[in-house]
Design a protein around this motif. Structure first.
Motif, PDB file in Angstrom:
ATOM      1  N   GLY A   4      26.256 106.132 -53.296  1.00 19.41           N
ATOM      2  CA  GLY A   4      25.506 106.605 -54.662  1.00 19.41           C
ATOM      3  C   GLY A   4      24.203 105.755 -54.807  1.00 19.41           C
ATOM      4  N   GLU A   5      23.860 104.996 -53.610  1.00 17.42           N
ATOM      5  CA  GLU A   5      22.496 104.475 -53.485  1.00 17.42           C
ATOM      6  C   GLU A   5      21.514 105.388 -52.879  1.00 17.42           C
ATOM      7  N   ILE A   6      20.975 106.241 -53.698  1.00 23.23           N
ATOM      8  CA  ILE A   6      20.346 107.259 -53.069  1.00 23.23           C
ATOM      9  C   ILE A   6      18.767 106.702 -52.582  1.00 23.23           C
ATOM     10  N   ALA A   7      18.333 105.835 -53.258  1.00 25.64           N
ATOM     11  CA  ALA A   7      16.816 105.597 -52.905  1.00 25.64           C
ATOM     12  C   ALA A   7      17.027 104.610 -51.512  1.00 25.64           C
ATOM     13  N   SER A   8      18.136 103.924 -51.233  1.00 29.43           N
ATOM     14  CA  SER A   8      18.424 103.068 -49.991  1.00 29.43           C
ATOM     15  C   SER A   8      18.724 104.013 -48.957  1.00 29.43           C
ATOM     16  N   ALA A   9      19.475 105.208 -49.264  1.00 32.93           N
ATOM     17  CA  ALA A   9      19.738 106.339 -48.444  1.00 32.93           C
ATOM     18  C   ALA A   9      18.556 106.910 -47.912  1.00 32.93           C
ATOM     19  N   ALA A  10      17.644 107.358 -48.670  1.00 33.93           N
ATOM     20  CA  ALA A  10      16.503 107.994 -48.327  1.00 33.93           C
ATOM     21  C   ALA A  10      15.453 107.013 -47.546  1.00 33.93           C
ATOM     22  N   THR A  11      15.519 105.636 -47.917  1.00 35.79           N
ATOM     23  CA  THR A  11      14.644 104.779 -46.926  1.00 35.79           C
ATOM     24  C   THR A  11      15.247 104.862 -45.467  1.00 35.79           C
ATOM     25  N   ARG A  12      16.668 104.549 -45.622  1.00 35.17           N
ATOM     26  CA  ARG A  12      17.170 104.656 -44.055  1.00 35.17           C
ATOM     27  C   ARG A  12      16.843 105.838 -43.100  1.00 35.17           C
ATOM     28  N   TYR A  13      16.991 106.994 -44.036  1.00 34.89           N
ATOM     29  CA  TYR A  13      16.716 108.413 -43.183  1.00 34.89           C
ATOM     30  C   TYR A  13      15.336 108.452 -42.900  1.00 34.89           C
ATOM     31  N   ALA A  14      14.415 107.831 -43.653  1.00 44.31           N
ATOM     32  CA  ALA A  14      12.859 107.909 -43.423  1.00 44.31           C
ATOM     33  C   ALA A  14      12.818 106.945 -42.103  1.00 44.31           C
ATOM     34  N   GLU A  15      13.316 105.947 -42.128  1.00 43.37           N
ATOM     35  CA  GLU A  15      13.246 105.005 -40.898  1.00 43.37           C
ATOM     36  C   GLU A  15      13.876 105.587 -39.678  1.00 43.37           C
ATOM     37  N   SER A  16      14.825 106.538 -40.058  1.00 46.21           N
ATOM     38  CA  SER A  16      15.489 107.070 -38.750  1.00 46.21           C
ATOM     39  C   SER A  16      14.644 108.099 -38.122  1.00 46.21           C
ATOM     40  N   ILE A  17      13.889 108.915 -39.133  1.00 44.39           N
ATOM     41  CA  ILE A  17      13.095 109.955 -38.667  1.00 44.39           C
ATOM     42  C   ILE A  17      11.883 109.483 -38.157  1.00 44.39           C
ATOM     43  N   ASP A  18      11.361 108.220 -38.514  1.00 42.93           N
ATOM     44  CA  ASP A  18      10.205 107.738 -37.847  1.00 42.93           C
ATOM     45  C   ASP A  18      10.535 107.601 -36.434  1.00 42.93           C
ATOM     46  N   LEU A  19      11.420 106.866 -36.034  1.00 37.67           N
ATOM     47  CA  LEU A  19      12.151 106.704 -34.861  1.00 37.67           C
ATOM     48  C   LEU A  19      12.296 107.908 -33.858  1.00 37.67           C
ATOM     49  N   PHE A  20      12.854 108.956 -34.582  1.00 38.30           N
ATOM     50  CA  PHE A  20      13.385 110.081 -33.667  1.00 38.30           C
ATOM     51  C   PHE A  20      11.829 110.772 -33.435  1.00 38.30           C
TER      52      PHE A  20
END
Length: 234
Positions: free
Chosen positions: A127-143
Motif C-alpha cells: 500500500g505504499e504507492i508513492a514509494s512504489a512509483a518512485t522505485r518503478y521510475a528508477e527502474s525505467i530510467d535504468l532500462f
C-alpha cells in the motif's frame, strides 16, 4: 526462452528440460545454473511457488560451488520474488537488498533494474504507492538507458497500475496503450496477471468509452521517449 516470451510455455519447458539433460551430461555448471534459473522463473510466473523455490535453492547451491557472486545475486533476486508473492515482505526486502548490493559490486545495471522493479512491487502490495512509483521510475530510467524494451514495458504497466490506484485514469490508459504497443513490437506476451489490456478493461468501467478509446489510441502512438517522460511525471 523465445518460446516462453512468446507465450508458448509448453514448448519452452520441453526445450529447457532437454537442454538441462544435455548440460548435466557434460557437467556444464554455468549452463545448468542458467536453465534452472529460467525454469524457476517460469514456475513462479505460473504461481507454483514451491516448485520455483526448489529450482532457486538448487541454483543457490550451484553459485556456492562455482564461487559466482553475480549468479548468487541473480538467485537472491528471484528468491525475493518468491518471498514477495508469498506475502513475506520483510524477507523479500532483505533478499532484494543483498541482491542489489551484489549487482552494484558487479556493475550489473540490468540486474539492478529488475531488482528495483521487484522492490516497487513490494511497496505496491503493502500500500505504499508513492514509494512504489518512485522505485518503478528508477527502474525505467535504468532500462531506458540500456534500450531494454521488455523492461520498459513491464515498468510502464506497473506505473500505470500505481496511477490507477491513485485515480489518475486517463494517463494510466495512455501508458497501458504504449506498454501494449511495445509488447506487440517485440513479439512478447505479458506475464500472467500483468497484461495491459486487462488493466485497461478495469479503467474503461471508470471512464466514458470515448475517453478510454482516445487515451488508449494516444498511448499506442507515443514514442518510447514520450512514454518514458509521461511515466516519470506521474
Amino acid at each position: 526462452m523465445v518460446a516462453w516470451v512468446q507465450g508458448d510455455r509448453e514448448t519452452g519447458n520441453a526445450r529447457y528440460e532437454l537442454a538441462l539433460a544435455h548440460l548435466r551430461t557434460v557437467q556444464d555448471m554455468p549452463g545448468i545454473f542458467q536453465v534452472e534459473l529460467e525454469l524457476g522463473k517460469g514456475a513462479c510466473d505460473l504461481g507454483d511457488l514451491d516448485r520455483a523455490h526448489t529450482w532457486f535453492s538448487e541454483c543457490l547451491a550451484l553459485t556456492k560451488s562455482m564461487g559466482d557472486e553475480a549468479a548468487r545475486g541473480e538467485t537472491l533476486n528471484e528468491l525475493g520474488v518468491v518471498a514477495r508473492r508469498r506475502g513475506d515482505f520483510t524477507h523479500a526486502r532483505t533478499l532484494f537488498a543483498e541482491a542489489a548490493t551484489l549487482a552494484r559490486e558487479n556493475g550489473d545495471r540490468r540486474q539492478l533494474a529488475w531488482i528495483t522493479a521487484h522492490l516497487g512491487s513490494v511497496y505496491i502490495e503493502t500500500g505504499e504507492i508513492a514509494s512504489a512509483a518512485t522505485r518503478y521510475a528508477e527502474s525505467i530510467d535504468l532500462f531506458n538507458s540500456m534500450n531494454h524494451h521488455l523492461g520498459i514495458a513491464v515498468c510502464l504497466e506497473a506505473i500505470a497500475r500505481c496511477a490507477m490506484i491513485r485515480g489518475i485514469d486517463e494517463p494510466a490508459v495512455r501508458l497501458l496503450g504504449q506498454c501494449s504497443a511495445i509488447f506487440t513490437a517485440i513479439g512478447a506476451v505479458p506475464s500472467p496477471g500483468r497484461d495491459p489490456a486487462d488493466d485497461a478493461v478495469v479503467l474503461k468501467q471508470r471512464m466514458s468509452p470515448e475517453a478510454s478509446s482516445s487515451a488508449w489510441a494516444a498511448g499506442t502512438a507515443l514514442s518510447a521517449a514520450e512514454a518514458w517522460h509521461g511515466a516519470r511525471s506521474l
